[in-house]
Design a protein around this motif. Structure first.
Motif, PDB file in Angstrom:
ATOM      1  N   SER A 158       0.838  -1.205   0.000  1.00 38.02           N
ATOM      2  CA  SER A 158       0.000   0.000   0.000  1.00 38.02           C
ATOM      3  C   SER A 158       0.869   1.249   0.000  1.00 38.02           C
ATOM      4  CB  SER A 158      -0.907   0.020   1.235  1.00 38.02           C
ATOM      5  OG  SER A 158      -1.818  -1.026   1.190  1.00 38.02           O
ATOM      6  N   ARG A 159       1.917   1.221   0.793  1.00 36.18           N
ATOM      7  CA  ARG A 159       2.821   2.378   0.856  1.00 36.18           C
ATOM      8  C   ARG A 159       3.518   2.579  -0.485  1.00 36.18           C
ATOM      9  NH1 ARG A 159       8.109   3.083   4.566  1.00 36.18           N
ATOM     10  NH2 ARG A 159       8.514   5.230   4.031  1.00 36.18           N
ATOM     11  N   ALA A 160       3.936   1.462  -1.114  1.00 38.03           N
ATOM     12  CA  ALA A 160       4.608   1.557  -2.408  1.00 38.03           C
ATOM     13  C   ALA A 160       3.659   2.141  -3.461  1.00 38.03           C
ATOM     14  CB  ALA A 160       5.114   0.183  -2.841  1.00 38.03           C
ATOM     15  N   MET A 161       2.377   1.728  -3.439  1.00 34.43           N
ATOM     16  CA  MET A 161       1.404   2.262  -4.398  1.00 34.43           C
ATOM     17  C   MET A 161       1.206   3.757  -4.175  1.00 34.43           C
ATOM     18  SD  MET A 161      -1.503  -0.716  -4.799  1.00 34.43           S
ATOM     19  CE  MET A 161      -1.862  -0.846  -3.061  1.00 34.43           C
ATOM     20  N   GLY A 187       4.451  10.103  -7.308  1.00 33.26           N
ATOM     21  CA  GLY A 187       5.493  10.413  -8.278  1.00 33.26           C
ATOM     22  C   GLY A 187       6.888   9.952  -7.900  1.00 33.26           C
ATOM     23  N   ALA A 188       7.025   9.054  -6.934  1.00 32.33           N
ATOM     24  CA  ALA A 188       8.349   8.554  -6.553  1.00 32.33           C
ATOM     25  C   ALA A 188       8.909   7.702  -7.687  1.00 32.33           C
ATOM     26  CB  ALA A 188       8.246   7.746  -5.279  1.00 32.33           C
ATOM     27  N   ASP A 189      10.253   7.677  -7.782  1.00 30.14           N
ATOM     28  CA  ASP A 189      10.866   6.842  -8.824  1.00 30.14           C
ATOM     29  C   ASP A 189      11.109   5.438  -8.282  1.00 30.14           C
ATOM     30  OD1 ASP A 189      12.979   7.130  -7.167  1.00 30.14           O
ATOM     31  OD2 ASP A 189      14.317   8.052  -8.640  1.00 30.14           O
ATOM     32  N   LEU A 190      11.524   4.529  -9.155  1.00 33.46           N
ATOM     33  CA  LEU A 190      11.691   3.116  -8.847  1.00 33.46           C
ATOM     34  C   LEU A 190      12.710   2.895  -7.738  1.00 33.46           C
ATOM     35  CD1 LEU A 190      10.827   0.274  -9.630  1.00 33.46           C
ATOM     36  CD2 LEU A 190      12.649   0.257 -11.325  1.00 33.46           C
ATOM     37  N   GLU A 191      13.832   3.573  -7.781  1.00 32.52           N
ATOM     38  CA  GLU A 191      14.887   3.397  -6.780  1.00 32.52           C
ATOM     39  C   GLU A 191      14.395   3.814  -5.399  1.00 32.52           C
ATOM     40  OE1 GLU A 191      17.777   1.908  -7.314  1.00 32.52           O
ATOM     41  OE2 GLU A 191      17.204   1.630  -9.408  1.00 32.52           O
ATOM     42  N   GLU A 192      13.674   4.903  -5.343  1.00 36.51           N
ATOM     43  CA  GLU A 192      13.161   5.391  -4.064  1.00 36.51           C
ATOM     44  C   GLU A 192      12.182   4.394  -3.463  1.00 36.51           C
ATOM     45  OE1 GLU A 192      10.919   9.378  -2.277  1.00 36.51           O
ATOM     46  OE2 GLU A 192      11.353   9.232  -4.414  1.00 36.51           O
ATOM     47  N   ILE A 193      11.325   3.801  -4.283  1.00 36.75           N
ATOM     48  CA  ILE A 193      10.349   2.818  -3.819  1.00 36.75           C
ATOM     49  C   ILE A 193      11.069   1.589  -3.277  1.00 36.75           C
ATOM     50  CG2 ILE A 193       8.501   1.258  -4.556  1.00 36.75           C
ATOM     51  CD1 ILE A 193       7.682   3.456  -6.569  1.00 36.75           C
ATOM     52  N   ALA A 226       9.108  -4.191  -7.118  1.00 36.82           N
ATOM     53  CA  ALA A 226       8.990  -2.741  -7.229  1.00 36.82           C
ATOM     54  C   ALA A 226       8.669  -2.343  -8.659  1.00 36.82           C
ATOM     55  CB  ALA A 226      10.273  -2.068  -6.760  1.00 36.82           C
ATOM     56  N   GLU A 227       9.326  -2.980  -9.648  1.00 36.58           N
ATOM     57  CA  GLU A 227       9.057  -2.685 -11.061  1.00 36.58           C
ATOM     58  C   GLU A 227       7.613  -3.047 -11.416  1.00 36.58           C
ATOM     59  OE1 GLU A 227      11.979  -4.771 -13.333  1.00 36.58           O
ATOM     60  OE2 GLU A 227      13.487  -3.184 -13.085  1.00 36.58           O
ATOM     61  N   LEU A 228       7.179  -4.201 -10.930  1.00 39.32           N
ATOM     62  CA  LEU A 228       5.800  -4.639 -11.204  1.00 39.32           C
ATOM     63  C   LEU A 228       4.797  -3.624 -10.662  1.00 39.32           C
ATOM     64  CD1 LEU A 228       3.874  -6.798 -12.289  1.00 39.32           C
ATOM     65  CD2 LEU A 228       3.997  -7.894 -10.056  1.00 39.32           C
ATOM     66  N   LEU A 229       4.934  -3.244  -9.399  1.00 43.57           N
ATOM     67  CA  LEU A 229       4.023  -2.250  -8.804  1.00 43.57           C
ATOM     68  C   LEU A 229       4.110  -0.929  -9.548  1.00 43.57           C
ATOM     69  CD1 LEU A 229       4.408  -2.831  -4.986  1.00 43.57           C
ATOM     70  CD2 LEU A 229       2.321  -2.976  -6.297  1.00 43.57           C
TER      71      LEU A 229
END
Length: 146
Positions: A109-112, A118-124, A135-138
């Motif tokens: 939920s937090r990742a979504m 607008g967070a980028d992949l690395e930050e997630i 992370a890429e999938l989400l």
């Protein structure tokens, strides 16, 4: 001549009386026929009225039966609706309880939310401690929705 005249007058009066009597008889007979015809019509109308009354009673009974069935169906529908609402409420509560107790659910939920903000992949990956594939999938799923 007076005798003939008297006989002739009496014969005329007799003939006139017979004509009047015949006319009265015919008129009375005609009235009897009319009376008989009226009685026949009244009897027929009375039978039709009784038949109509029976049909009205049958319709009334049928309508009452339909009304009772509608009331039964309404009651059943209300019970079903109430049960469905209770089950839905119970399922919603269970889902919320699972979401609160499942730590992975919180992470996703937090990742979504981060993707939506607008967070980028690395930050997630760093903040949610997710492997790159997850992370890429989400990220790809929620980016496609936006």
């Amino acid at each position: 001549m007076t005798l003939w005249l008297t006989v002739l007058i009496q014969a005329g009066l007799l003939a006139l009386s017979m004509v009047v009597l015949w006319w009265w008889f015919k008129r009375h007979q005609s009235q009897d026929n009319q009376y008989t015809e009226l009685e026949r019509r009244l009897d027929y109308t009375s039978r039709q009225w009784q038949q109509s009354q029976l049909e009205v009673e049958e319709l009334r009974a049928g309508i009452i039966g339909v009304g009772q069935r509608v009331l039964q169906l309404e009651t059943a529908l209300q019970q079903f609706s109430s049960q469905t609402e209770q089950q839905l409420s119970s399922l919603t509560e269970q889902q919320q309880a699972i979401a609160l107790t499942d730590p992975e659910s919180k992470i996703y939920s937090r990742a979504m939310k981060m993707v939506q903000l607008g967070a980028d992949l690395e930050e997630i990956m760093r903040e949610c401690e997710l492997p790159r594939a997850e992370a890429e999938l989400l990220y790809n799923l929620h980016q496609a929705k936006q």
